[in-house]
Design a protein around this motif. Structure first.
Motif, PDB file in Angstrom:
ATOM      1  N   THR A 139       0.825  -0.911   0.055  1.00 16.34           N
ATOM      2  CA  THR A 139       0.024  -0.193   0.035  1.00 16.34           C
ATOM      3  C   THR A 139       0.740   1.200   0.180  1.00 16.34           C
ATOM      4  O   THR A 139       0.187   2.409   0.077  1.00 16.34           O
ATOM      5  CB  THR A 139      -0.973   0.093   1.329  1.00 16.34           C
ATOM      6  N   GLU A 140       2.233   1.158  -0.133  1.00 15.99           N
ATOM      7  CA  GLU A 140       3.085   2.332  -0.040  1.00 15.99           C
ATOM      8  C   GLU A 140       3.761   2.652  -1.318  1.00 15.99           C
ATOM      9  O   GLU A 140       4.414   1.772  -1.998  1.00 15.99           O
ATOM     10  CB  GLU A 140       4.101   2.182   0.940  1.00 15.99           C
ATOM     11  N   ASN A 141       3.512   3.694  -1.949  1.00 18.41           N
ATOM     12  CA  ASN A 141       4.424   3.996  -3.289  1.00 18.41           C
ATOM     13  C   ASN A 141       5.762   4.359  -2.903  1.00 18.41           C
ATOM     14  O   ASN A 141       6.060   4.941  -1.944  1.00 18.41           O
ATOM     15  CB  ASN A 141       3.545   5.339  -3.819  1.00 18.41           C
ATOM     16  N   CYS A 142       6.692   3.569  -3.520  1.00 19.09           N
ATOM     17  CA  CYS A 142       8.070   3.551  -3.296  1.00 19.09           C
ATOM     18  C   CYS A 142       8.990   3.304  -4.336  1.00 19.09           C
ATOM     19  O   CYS A 142       8.530   2.304  -4.905  1.00 19.09           O
ATOM     20  CB  CYS A 142       8.187   2.468  -2.101  1.00 19.09           C
ATOM     21  N   VAL A 143       9.992   4.180  -4.697  1.00 25.61           N
ATOM     22  CA  VAL A 143      10.825   4.034  -5.887  1.00 25.61           C
ATOM     23  C   VAL A 143      11.894   5.018  -5.625  1.00 25.61           C
ATOM     24  O   VAL A 143      11.614   6.027  -4.847  1.00 25.61           O
ATOM     25  CB  VAL A 143      10.045   4.237  -6.996  1.00 25.61           C
ATOM     26  N   ALA A 144      13.058   4.903  -6.352  1.00 21.15           N
ATOM     27  CA  ALA A 144      14.182   5.870  -6.228  1.00 21.15           C
ATOM     28  C   ALA A 144      13.687   7.321  -6.880  1.00 21.15           C
ATOM     29  O   ALA A 144      12.971   7.254  -7.681  1.00 21.15           O
ATOM     30  CB  ALA A 144      15.245   5.240  -7.029  1.00 21.15           C
ATOM     31  N   HIS A 145      14.234   8.155  -5.906  1.00 19.43           N
ATOM     32  CA  HIS A 145      13.675   9.583  -6.072  1.00 19.43           C
ATOM     33  C   HIS A 145      15.002  10.577  -5.834  1.00 19.43           C
ATOM     34  O   HIS A 145      16.016  10.160  -5.965  1.00 19.43           O
ATOM     35  CB  HIS A 145      12.333  10.047  -5.571  1.00 19.43           C
ATOM     36  N   ASN A 146      14.430  11.870  -5.495  1.00 25.19           N
ATOM     37  CA  ASN A 146      15.407  12.716  -5.509  1.00 25.19           C
ATOM     38  C   ASN A 146      16.598  12.787  -4.253  1.00 25.19           C
ATOM     39  O   ASN A 146      15.933  12.464  -3.039  1.00 25.19           O
ATOM     40  CB  ASN A 146      14.977  14.198  -5.399  1.00 25.19           C
ATOM     41  N   GLY A 147      17.849  12.849  -4.573  1.00 24.18           N
ATOM     42  CA  GLY A 147      18.814  12.876  -3.319  1.00 24.18           C
ATOM     43  C   GLY A 147      19.873  13.779  -3.599  1.00 24.18           C
ATOM     44  O   GLY A 147      20.103  14.225  -4.782  1.00 24.18           O
ATOM     45  N   SER A 148      20.832  14.012  -2.713  1.00 23.17           N
ATOM     46  CA  SER A 148      22.043  14.686  -2.988  1.00 23.17           C
ATOM     47  C   SER A 148      23.300  13.833  -2.287  1.00 23.17           C
ATOM     48  O   SER A 148      23.134  13.117  -1.483  1.00 23.17           O
ATOM     49  CB  SER A 148      21.712  15.894  -2.198  1.00 23.17           C
ATOM     50  N   ALA A 197      15.540  10.447  -1.139  1.00 26.20           N
ATOM     51  CA  ALA A 197      14.026  10.172  -1.246  1.00 26.20           C
ATOM     52  C   ALA A 197      13.451   8.801  -1.737  1.00 26.20           C
ATOM     53  O   ALA A 197      14.050   8.707  -2.834  1.00 26.20           O
ATOM     54  CB  ALA A 197      13.008  11.432  -1.364  1.00 26.20           C
ATOM     55  N   TRP A 198      12.746   8.061  -1.035  1.00 32.15           N
ATOM     56  CA  TRP A 198      12.152   7.100  -1.701  1.00 32.15           C
ATOM     57  C   TRP A 198      10.607   7.041  -1.611  1.00 32.15           C
ATOM     58  O   TRP A 198       9.973   6.089  -1.477  1.00 32.15           O
ATOM     59  CB  TRP A 198      12.745   5.669  -1.129  1.00 32.15           C
ATOM     60  N   TYR A 199       9.934   8.216  -1.489  1.00 30.47           N
ATOM     61  CA  TYR A 199       8.524   8.420  -1.276  1.00 30.47           C
ATOM     62  C   TYR A 199       8.186   7.740   0.110  1.00 30.47           C
ATOM     63  O   TYR A 199       8.986   8.070   0.906  1.00 30.47           O
ATOM     64  CB  TYR A 199       7.569   7.712  -2.568  1.00 30.47           C
ATOM     65  N   GLN A 200       7.237   6.917  -0.098  1.00 29.04           N
ATOM     66  CA  GLN A 200       6.949   6.220   1.199  1.00 29.04           C
ATOM     67  C   GLN A 200       7.876   5.193   1.764  1.00 29.04           C
ATOM     68  O   GLN A 200       7.818   4.665   3.002  1.00 29.04           O
ATOM     69  CB  GLN A 200       5.645   5.625   1.411  1.00 29.04           C
ATOM     70  N   GLY A 201       9.072   4.933   1.056  1.00 33.41           N
ATOM     71  CA  GLY A 201      10.041   4.180   1.389  1.00 33.41           C
ATOM     72  C   GLY A 201      10.971   5.137   2.296  1.00 33.41           C
ATOM     73  O   GLY A 201      11.902   4.458   2.876  1.00 33.41           O
ATOM     74  N   GLY A 202      10.633   6.363   2.537  1.00 32.44           N
ATOM     75  CA  GLY A 202      11.264   7.282   3.296  1.00 32.44           C
ATOM     76  C   GLY A 202      12.310   7.950   2.992  1.00 32.44           C
ATOM     77  O   GLY A 202      12.656   8.289   1.817  1.00 32.44           O
ATOM     78  N   THR A 245      -5.523   0.779   1.170  1.00 29.82           N
ATOM     79  CA  THR A 245      -5.618   1.671  -0.128  1.00 29.82           C
ATOM     80  C   THR A 245      -4.033   1.937  -0.470  1.00 29.82           C
ATOM     81  O   THR A 245      -3.339   2.324   0.397  1.00 29.82           O
ATOM     82  CB  THR A 245      -6.345   3.005  -0.036  1.00 29.82           C
ATOM     83  N   LEU A 246      -3.820   2.032  -1.684  1.00 30.60           N
ATOM     84  CA  LEU A 246      -2.460   2.858  -2.094  1.00 30.60           C
ATOM     85  C   LEU A 246      -2.686   4.160  -2.228  1.00 30.60           C
ATOM     86  O   LEU A 246      -3.231   4.838  -3.273  1.00 30.60           O
ATOM     87  CB  LEU A 246      -2.107   1.960  -3.395  1.00 30.60           C
ATOM     88  N   SER A 247      -2.205   4.776  -1.185  1.00 31.39           N
ATOM     89  CA  SER A 247      -2.336   6.140  -1.215  1.00 31.39           C
ATOM     90  C   SER A 247      -1.024   6.701  -1.244  1.00 31.39           C
ATOM     91  O   SER A 247       0.112   6.642  -0.749  1.00 31.39           O
ATOM     92  CB  SER A 247      -2.954   6.739   0.360  1.00 31.39           C
ATOM     93  N   VAL A 248      -0.794   7.733  -2.539  1.00 31.44           N
ATOM     94  CA  VAL A 248       0.449   8.289  -2.838  1.00 31.44           C
ATOM     95  C   VAL A 248       0.909   9.218  -1.534  1.00 31.44           C
ATOM     96  O   VAL A 248       0.129  10.401  -1.388  1.00 31.44           O
ATOM     97  CB  VAL A 248       0.477   8.997  -4.194  1.00 31.44           C
ATOM     98  N   GLY A 249       2.176   9.268  -1.438  1.00 28.65           N
ATOM     99  CA  GLY A 249       2.633  10.231  -0.237  1.00 28.65           C
ATOM    100  C   GLY A 249       4.175   9.998  -0.365  1.00 28.65           C
ATOM    101  O   GLY A 249       4.611   9.225  -1.110  1.00 28.65           O
ATOM    102  N   GLY A 250       4.860  10.213   0.952  1.00 25.42           N
ATOM    103  CA  GLY A 250       6.134  10.132   1.493  1.00 25.42           C
ATOM    104  C   GLY A 250       6.917  11.245   0.758  1.00 25.42           C
ATOM    105  O   GLY A 250       6.863  12.298   0.244  1.00 25.42           O
ATOM    106  N   SER A 251       8.494  11.031   1.112  1.00 26.45           N
ATOM    107  CA  SER A 251       9.447  12.066   0.830  1.00 26.45           C
ATOM    108  C   SER A 251       9.709  11.900  -0.535  1.00 26.45           C
ATOM    109  O   SER A 251      10.047  11.086  -1.370  1.00 26.45           O
ATOM    110  CB  SER A 251      10.875  11.645   1.511  1.00 26.45           C
TER     111      SER A 251
END
Length: 504
Positions: free
Chosen positions: A390-399, A412-417, A444-450
């Protein structure tokens, strides 16, 4: 973020704020009306998961494998110092930029300015209503830049959504004067082909060059027709930003035919996005280099002449990469981390079904010199922690986290934190710290996270799509040397020379 790389149907609706001629920005003292981002650029509505997936999520929480809904979990070497929830802007939180004691946070409804002089007690300085997903944000001197990637009725901050099939519709770059951080002023707008999903600054003394990434052309869009195989280059005079203008559209994927020469995607390469532009570009001005994440392609190019960026190498991964999303150089410029945004940021991809090599980071070594440099794949990195379906999670923005002799990154990994990881050995990356919340929902799969997690002057700042602005403190002998590195300004897609290597 890309939730639908295909062309979108854009719907008109009535303006939710009073119409105004010319440039207009609303400095908020009360809650604004809700803006409607372009369908396909905004997070998906919550969707029910199967009974078995919901049951697995509840079971994982009961076993302690994942935290419960809204519960904060982190490694022992991270402290959660502060959170500022959403305030007057209800839209999706997006990217971050920094200058001095201020953080600037994009939101689909506009942007916020925070005073972070005391990271334990950040405070809101300004909130500006200016709808236009996704409001990718950056700053340079007295100027703030904001991307608009939803088709609007005009270039004002009081615009309404309008179909891209209408010639009068507007998308592109907005420029604000932030000499008074509490009262940003909207000073310029530049329309660009297919809008501006993201942008990247190449700042110089007199001018700021802006590389505008966009995609998704259609024969039905008057201002966004295929082939859309390049980027828009905008020149912004610092002393006269109202004169900002597009000066070139360099073709990065030359080729014959209506679609140019990028990755053809489906059906030639099943599961891979067709390249119809770039999603994001990161520049390393100290090395005159840039790396582009361009849907179905990863590229390395020279920016020795910032007005004429030139591709020197190009790679594809038609096995495990679905959508090349963003790029990060290491400090020595001999590695590039590319991210794959499998599922467009709206899917649960950090699970056993997807596996460790998809929706991950791809680590590439940069070999050779000058125009003969090449990208050579070494390994994938994906967070090792269990995530619910139920967690959207994938590689996203970082530094980068600037430590001499080490390649460390926060991401950031969205709901992966938020993940802190080490890729000093590009063939053996490993996580060394993390911060996350439990799923927004168990059924439910609700989109959120970092959306973005960046290291700036001793702290990690995260812009959570739904939960707000977070401040984290990392205490670890491997990363502690970075606390001594101080910057006056940080736009992560314009990577600094943290150690002034070229001064010696």
């Amino acid at each position: 973020m890309n939730l639908s790389p295909t062309p979108r149907t854009r719907r008109r609706r009535l303006a939710t704020v009073a119409a105004a001629a010319g440039l207009l920005a609303g400095l908020l003292t009360a809650a604004p009306a809700v803006a409607t981002p372009d369908p396909g650029d905004s997070p998906k509505s919550p969707s029910a998961v199967s009974r078995s997936d919901a049951a697995k999520t509840r079971s994982a929480i009961e076993k302690g494998d994942i935290p419960g809904p809204g519960v904060v979990d982190h490694s022992d070497n991270i402290q959660h110092l502060a959170n500022i929830p959403k305030e007057a802007l209800p839209g999706t939180n997006s990217d971050l930029a920094f200058q001095g004691k201020y953080a600037f946070a994009g939101n689909y409804d506009g942007f916020r300015v925070f005073d972070i002089s005391n990271p334990k007690r950040p405070r809101t300085v300004a909130q500006v209503l200016c709808p236009g997903s996704q409001n990718d944000i950056s700053v340079s001197g007295d100027l703030l830049f904001l991307s608009t990637d939803s088709s609007r009725s005009d270039n004002s901050c009081a615009s309404a959504t309008q179909p891209a099939t209408e010639k009068s519709s507007w998308e592109g770059m907005k420029v604000f004067d932030i000499s008074d951080k509490a009262n940003p002023k909207y000073v310029a707008a530049v329309e660009t082909a297919c809008g501006s999903h993201t942008h990247t600054l190449v700042p110089e003394r007199r001018n700021v060059y802006v590389y505008v990434s966009s995609y998704g052309p259609s024969d039905t869009f008057p201002d966004c027709k295929p082939p859309h195989d390049g980027i828009s280059v905008i020149k912004v005079p610092r002393k006269a930003p109202q004169k900002a203008a597009v000066i070139d559209f360099p073709v990065l994927f030359p080729g014959e035919g209506p679609d140019g020469g990028g990755n053809p995607g489906d059906p030639t390469n099943p599961g891979v996005s067709k390249t119809t532009g770039c999603h994001d570009i990161t520049v390393l001005p100290s090395e005159d280099l840039a790396a582009g994440a361009c849907m179905g392609d990863g590229i390395l190019f020279s920016i020795r002449n910032p007005e004429r960026p030139r591709v020197i190498d190009r790679v594809q991964d038609n096995v495990n990469f679905a959508f090349w999303h963003s790029a990060t150089f290491n400090q020595r410029a001999d590695k590039v981390v590319f991210t794959d945004e499998l599922g467009g940021g709206g899917a649960a991809t950090c699970n056993d079904e997807v596996g460790p090599d998809r929706g991950a980071d791809g680590i590439y070594d940069v070999t050779g010199r000058g125009d003969k440099r090449k990208l050579s794949f070494r390994s994938y990195y994906k967070i090792p922690r269990a995530q619910a379906d139920t967690e959207n999670c994938v590689a996203h923005n970082g530094s980068l986290i600037p430590v001499k002799g080490k390649d460390l990154m926060v991401q950031a990994w969205y709901q992966g934190g938020v993940s802190v990881w080490d890729f000093t050995n590009s063939s053996r990356p490993k996580e060394i710290a993390y911060f996350e919340r439990g799923p927004l929902s168990t059924d439910t799969l609700s989109v959120g996270g970092s959306w973005s997690a960046y290291y700036y002057n001793g702290y990690i700042y995260s812009n959570d799509m739904s939960m707000g602005f977070d401040v984290l403190k990392l205490d670890d002998r491997r990363t502690d040397p970075a606390k001594g590195v101080r910057l006056d300004e940080l736009n992560v897609q314009t990577q600094p020379d943290y150690f002034d290597r070229h001064r010696h």
